[in-house]
Design a protein around this motif. Sequence first.
Motif, PDB file in Angstrom:
ATOM      1  N   PRO A   1     -11.734   6.270   2.983  1.00 24.88           N
ATOM      2  CA  PRO A   1     -10.322   5.972   2.717  1.00 24.88           C
ATOM      3  C   PRO A   1     -10.181   4.935   1.608  1.00 24.88           C
ATOM      4  N   THR A   2      -9.325   5.198   0.647  1.00 25.34           N
ATOM      5  CA  THR A   2      -9.071   4.224  -0.411  1.00 25.34           C
ATOM      6  C   THR A   2      -7.581   3.952  -0.467  1.00 25.34           C
ATOM      7  N   ALA A   3      -7.226   2.701  -0.252  1.00 25.79           N
ATOM      8  CA  ALA A   3      -5.812   2.324  -0.233  1.00 25.79           C
ATOM      9  C   ALA A   3      -5.281   2.399  -1.661  1.00 25.79           C
ATOM     10  N   ASN A   4      -4.141   3.020  -1.838  1.00 23.08           N
ATOM     11  CA  ASN A   4      -3.571   3.079  -3.180  1.00 23.08           C
ATOM     12  C   ASN A   4      -2.530   1.994  -3.354  1.00 23.08           C
ATOM     13  N   LEU A   5      -2.602   1.332  -4.511  1.00 22.74           N
ATOM     14  CA  LEU A   5      -1.580   0.355  -4.874  1.00 22.74           C
ATOM     15  C   LEU A   5      -0.801   0.956  -6.021  1.00 22.74           C
TER      16      LEU A   5
ATOM     17  N   VAL B   1       0.858  -1.192   0.000  1.00 24.07           N
ATOM     18  CA  VAL B   1       0.000   0.000   0.000  1.00 24.07           C
ATOM     19  C   VAL B   1       0.893   1.241   0.000  1.00 24.07           C
ATOM     20  N   VAL B   2       0.687   2.104  -0.966  1.00 27.97           N
ATOM     21  CA  VAL B   2       1.498   3.318  -1.042  1.00 27.97           C
ATOM     22  C   VAL B   2       0.662   4.531  -0.651  1.00 27.97           C
ATOM     23  N   LYS B   3       1.357   5.631  -0.372  1.00 28.41           N
ATOM     24  CA  LYS B   3       0.631   6.838  -0.024  1.00 28.41           C
ATOM     25  C   LYS B   3       0.156   7.503  -1.312  1.00 28.41           C
ATOM     26  N   GLY B   4      -1.109   7.815  -1.358  1.00 31.04           N
ATOM     27  CA  GLY B   4      -1.644   8.534  -2.520  1.00 31.04           C
ATOM     28  C   GLY B   4      -1.616  10.014  -2.226  1.00 31.04           C
ATOM     29  N   LEU B   5      -2.678  10.696  -2.599  1.00 25.75           N
ATOM     30  CA  LEU B   5      -2.730  12.131  -2.340  1.00 25.75           C
ATOM     31  C   LEU B   5      -3.610  12.422  -1.128  1.00 25.75           C
ATOM     32  N   GLY B   6      -3.999  11.363  -0.432  1.00 21.92           N
ATOM     33  CA  GLY B   6      -4.824  11.547   0.761  1.00 21.92           C
ATOM     34  C   GLY B   6      -6.207  12.070   0.420  1.00 21.92           C
ATOM     35  N   ARG B   7      -6.612  11.922  -0.834  1.00 24.81           N
ATOM     36  CA  ARG B   7      -7.871  12.533  -1.237  1.00 24.81           C
ATOM     37  C   ARG B   7      -9.057  11.730  -0.732  1.00 24.81           C
ATOM     38  N   GLY B   8      -8.889  10.401  -0.706  1.00 22.30           N
ATOM     39  CA  GLY B   8     -10.005   9.551  -0.321  1.00 22.30           C
ATOM     40  C   GLY B   8     -10.604   9.966   1.012  1.00 22.30           C
ATOM     41  N   SER B   9      -9.769   9.998   2.048  1.00 25.56           N
ATOM     42  CA  SER B   9     -10.277  10.331   3.377  1.00 25.56           C
ATOM     43  C   SER B   9     -10.663  11.794   3.467  1.00 25.56           C
ATOM     44  N   LYS B  10      -9.821  12.659   2.908  1.00 33.35           N
ATOM     45  CA  LYS B  10     -10.042  14.101   3.091  1.00 33.35           C
ATOM     46  C   LYS B  10     -11.221  14.608   2.274  1.00 33.35           C
TER      47      LYS B  10
ATOM     48  N   GLU C   1     -13.744  -1.223   9.705  1.00 32.39           N
ATOM     49  CA  GLU C   1     -13.216  -0.061  10.441  1.00 32.39           C
ATOM     50  C   GLU C   1     -11.833  -0.385  10.965  1.00 32.39           C
ATOM     51  N   PHE C   2     -10.818   0.274  10.471  1.00 27.15           N
ATOM     52  CA  PHE C   2      -9.458   0.070  10.977  1.00 27.15           C
ATOM     53  C   PHE C   2      -9.119   1.188  11.960  1.00 27.15           C
ATOM     54  N   ASP C   3      -8.295   0.852  12.971  1.00 26.37           N
ATOM     55  CA  ASP C   3      -7.932   1.873  13.958  1.00 26.37           C
ATOM     56  C   ASP C   3      -6.751   2.707  13.481  1.00 26.37           C
ATOM     57  N   GLU C   4      -6.081   2.232  12.438  1.00 26.47           N
ATOM     58  CA  GLU C   4      -4.853   2.928  12.015  1.00 26.47           C
ATOM     59  C   GLU C   4      -4.624   2.743  10.528  1.00 26.47           C
ATOM     60  N   ASP C   5      -3.687   3.496  10.006  1.00 24.23           N
ATOM     61  CA  ASP C   5      -3.304   3.342   8.604  1.00 24.23           C
ATOM     62  C   ASP C   5      -2.475   2.080   8.429  1.00 24.23           C
ATOM     63  N   PHE C   6      -2.372   1.617   7.204  1.00 26.73           N
ATOM     64  CA  PHE C   6      -1.538   0.427   6.971  1.00 26.73           C
ATOM     65  C   PHE C   6      -0.652   0.597   5.736  1.00 26.73           C
ATOM     66  N   TYR C   7       0.018   1.746   5.668  1.00 25.21           N
ATOM     67  CA  TYR C   7       0.936   1.979   4.557  1.00 25.21           C
ATOM     68  C   TYR C   7       2.076   0.954   4.583  1.00 25.21           C
ATOM     69  N   ASP C   8       2.573   0.587   3.413  1.00 21.04           N
ATOM     70  CA  ASP C   8       3.676  -0.363   3.198  1.00 21.04           C
ATOM     71  C   ASP C   8       3.282  -1.821   3.409  1.00 21.04           C
TER      72      ASP C   8
ATOM     73  N   GLU D   1      -8.376   2.101  -6.640  1.00 18.63           N
ATOM     74  CA  GLU D   1      -8.584   2.603  -5.280  1.00 18.63           C
ATOM     75  C   GLU D   1      -9.552   1.730  -4.490  1.00 18.63           C
ATOM     76  N   PRO D   2      -9.007   0.716  -3.802  1.00 15.90           N
ATOM     77  CA  PRO D   2      -9.881  -0.170  -3.036  1.00 15.90           C
ATOM     78  C   PRO D   2     -10.253   0.404  -1.664  1.00 15.90           C
ATOM     79  N   TRP D   3     -11.538   0.285  -1.354  1.00 16.73           N
ATOM     80  CA  TRP D   3     -12.044   0.652  -0.035  1.00 16.73           C
ATOM     81  C   TRP D   3     -12.337  -0.662   0.682  1.00 16.73           C
ATOM     82  N   LEU D   4     -11.572  -0.928   1.750  1.00 18.56           N
ATOM     83  CA  LEU D   4     -11.785  -2.146   2.519  1.00 18.56           C
ATOM     84  C   LEU D   4     -12.962  -1.917   3.466  1.00 18.56           C
TER      85      LEU D   4
HETATM   86  P1  ADP Z   1      -3.980   8.017   0.416  1.00 20.57           P
HETATM   87  O1  ADP Z   1      -4.788   7.843  -0.837  1.00 20.57           O
HETATM   88  O2  ADP Z   1      -3.075   9.183   0.399  1.00 20.57           O
HETATM   89  O3  ADP Z   1      -3.279   6.774   0.810  1.00 20.57           O
HETATM   90  P2  ADP Z   1      -6.535   8.131   1.818  1.00 20.57           P
HETATM   91  O4  ADP Z   1      -7.047   9.316   2.518  1.00 20.57           O
HETATM   92  O5  ADP Z   1      -7.267   7.671   0.591  1.00 20.57           O
HETATM   93  O6  ADP Z   1      -5.008   8.400   1.566  1.00 20.57           O
HETATM   94  O7  ADP Z   1      -6.467   6.954   2.826  1.00 20.57           O
HETATM   95  C1  ADP Z   1      -6.022   5.713   2.460  1.00 20.57           C
HETATM   96  C2  ADP Z   1      -5.281   5.057   3.601  1.00 20.57           C
HETATM   97  O8  ADP Z   1      -6.114   4.916   4.737  1.00 20.57           O
HETATM   98  C3  ADP Z   1      -4.901   3.618   3.226  1.00 20.57           C
HETATM   99  O9  ADP Z   1      -3.676   3.554   2.568  1.00 20.57           O
HETATM  100  C4  ADP Z   1      -4.879   2.920   4.566  1.00 20.57           C
HETATM  101  O10 ADP Z   1      -3.595   3.009   5.137  1.00 20.57           O
HETATM  102  C5  ADP Z   1      -5.872   3.710   5.407  1.00 20.57           C
HETATM  103  N1  ADP Z   1      -7.171   3.065   5.591  1.00 20.57           N
HETATM  104  C6  ADP Z   1      -7.838   3.039   6.764  1.00 20.57           C
HETATM  105  N2  ADP Z   1      -8.992   2.404   6.648  1.00 20.57           N
HETATM  106  C7  ADP Z   1      -9.090   2.001   5.368  1.00 20.57           C
HETATM  107  C8  ADP Z   1     -10.083   1.283   4.632  1.00 20.57           C
HETATM  108  N3  ADP Z   1     -11.205   0.857   5.243  1.00 20.57           N
HETATM  109  N4  ADP Z   1      -9.867   1.055   3.326  1.00 20.57           N
HETATM  110  C9  ADP Z   1      -8.765   1.488   2.716  1.00 20.57           C
HETATM  111  N5  ADP Z   1      -7.796   2.184   3.346  1.00 20.57           N
HETATM  112  C10 ADP Z   1      -7.941   2.430   4.670  1.00 20.57           C
END
Ligand code: ADP
Length: 383
Positions: free
Chosen positions: A257-261, A243-252, A316-323, A310-313
Amino acid sequence: MAQPLKKLMSCVILDLDGTLLNTDGMFSEVLKTFLVKYGKEWDGREKHKIVGKTPLEEAAIIVEDYGLPCAKHEFVNEVYSMFSDHLCKVKALPGANRLIKHLSCHGVPMALASNSHRATIESKISYQHGWNESFSVIVGSDEVRTGKPSPDIFLEAAKRLNMEPSSSLVIEDSVIGVVAGKAAGMEVVAVPSLPKQTHRYTAADEVINSLLDLRPEKWGLPPFQDWIEGTLPSEPWYIGGPVVKGLGRGSKVLGIPTANLSTEGYSDVLSEHPSGVYFGWAGLSTRGVYKMVMSIGWNPYFDNAEKTIEPWLLHEFDEDFYDEELHLVIVGYIRPEANFPSLETLIAKIHEDRKVAERALDLPLYSKYRDDPYLKITSSKGQ
Ligand code: ADP
Ligand code: RBF
Ligand code: MG
């Protein structure tokens, strides 16, 4: 889903290149090789000028644009003989086999109408299982006086099918072909082969993103029976990586949140799948397997030039999971990527997608992939 009926159609006339077959890659590859001989480099910029043209017109454009010291017919002879080595590798576009099987099972008369020459059409389809038998009529540009955008090819196809133009449905990827179909007095569904081109297809009666989105019942033709609870099952396909860092657009921007690959190494897989919303299972190393809904897009909102995934899992995760290593098994399709008038409507639609995916993934058809070995990642480095 009830669809408004547009018009009653009795037959379907299909274009070949860019509509049913992905000949784009072959075309670029051959031209690249060809141009090198003249010390030139193919940059793909001419692509939009060539889509839908006849072989000689294509030749004229390229010979002129690149200032090649050869005649049009020499270009055609040489380039087309180079094509023959590539034809066996040409793939059907998404939904093409499904559509051909469906129409042919229901006895809907079908024709192929292409600006290619008849012999080229025949060799192209000879590598596609069951195609030759499905088309009772084939018309190439060498069989009529003028190719598309003239209506001749389509009129000839309808005539040979013994059908009225007004009850013939044309499916076309090029603007030239759409113009030809309308000039023939037919109904035309456009499936643009280049992204972000919808605005150029105003002459079409309908513009769809890919053949997966065709609703034959809108045209009085038998509906597809393979949609299940708002989803279209597919053979599973696989994508994975850290999982790489995107532009943080998903959450913001969306609160989703969408994990970027990184799509590096997956461009082939992604090019085989139209932009849109898909779903399946996600395996996250050290954590587990989760339901997942995702977009594949040339995102209209951010105007990115590359397809992103951009997968949305759905957990509910308590934390990010980059790398961390994330593996996806994608099992079905939901809808094409769309432009929404506001962020609120986009967000509402994504939540609807989530519900569709969540429910569908409980069906045995999809739930069985939860146990796919690809999802069980043992080391954080993965495979
Ligand atoms: P970015 O696109 O910069 O990675 P996002 O704001 O889209 O930032 O958030 C994505 C990050 O949020 C994921 O890489 C992951 O670490 C975290 N995350 C937390 N919960 C989820 C979820 N349910 N699905 C996908 N990513 C999640
Ligand atoms: N963005 C769009 O512009 N159109 C869409 O149809 C669309 N569908 C999406 C479906 C899902 C399931 C998800 C997770 C996102 C979708 N997005 C869509 C948002 C897009 O992928 C991207 O996340 C946002 O634009 C913010 O970067
Ligand atoms: Mg993201």
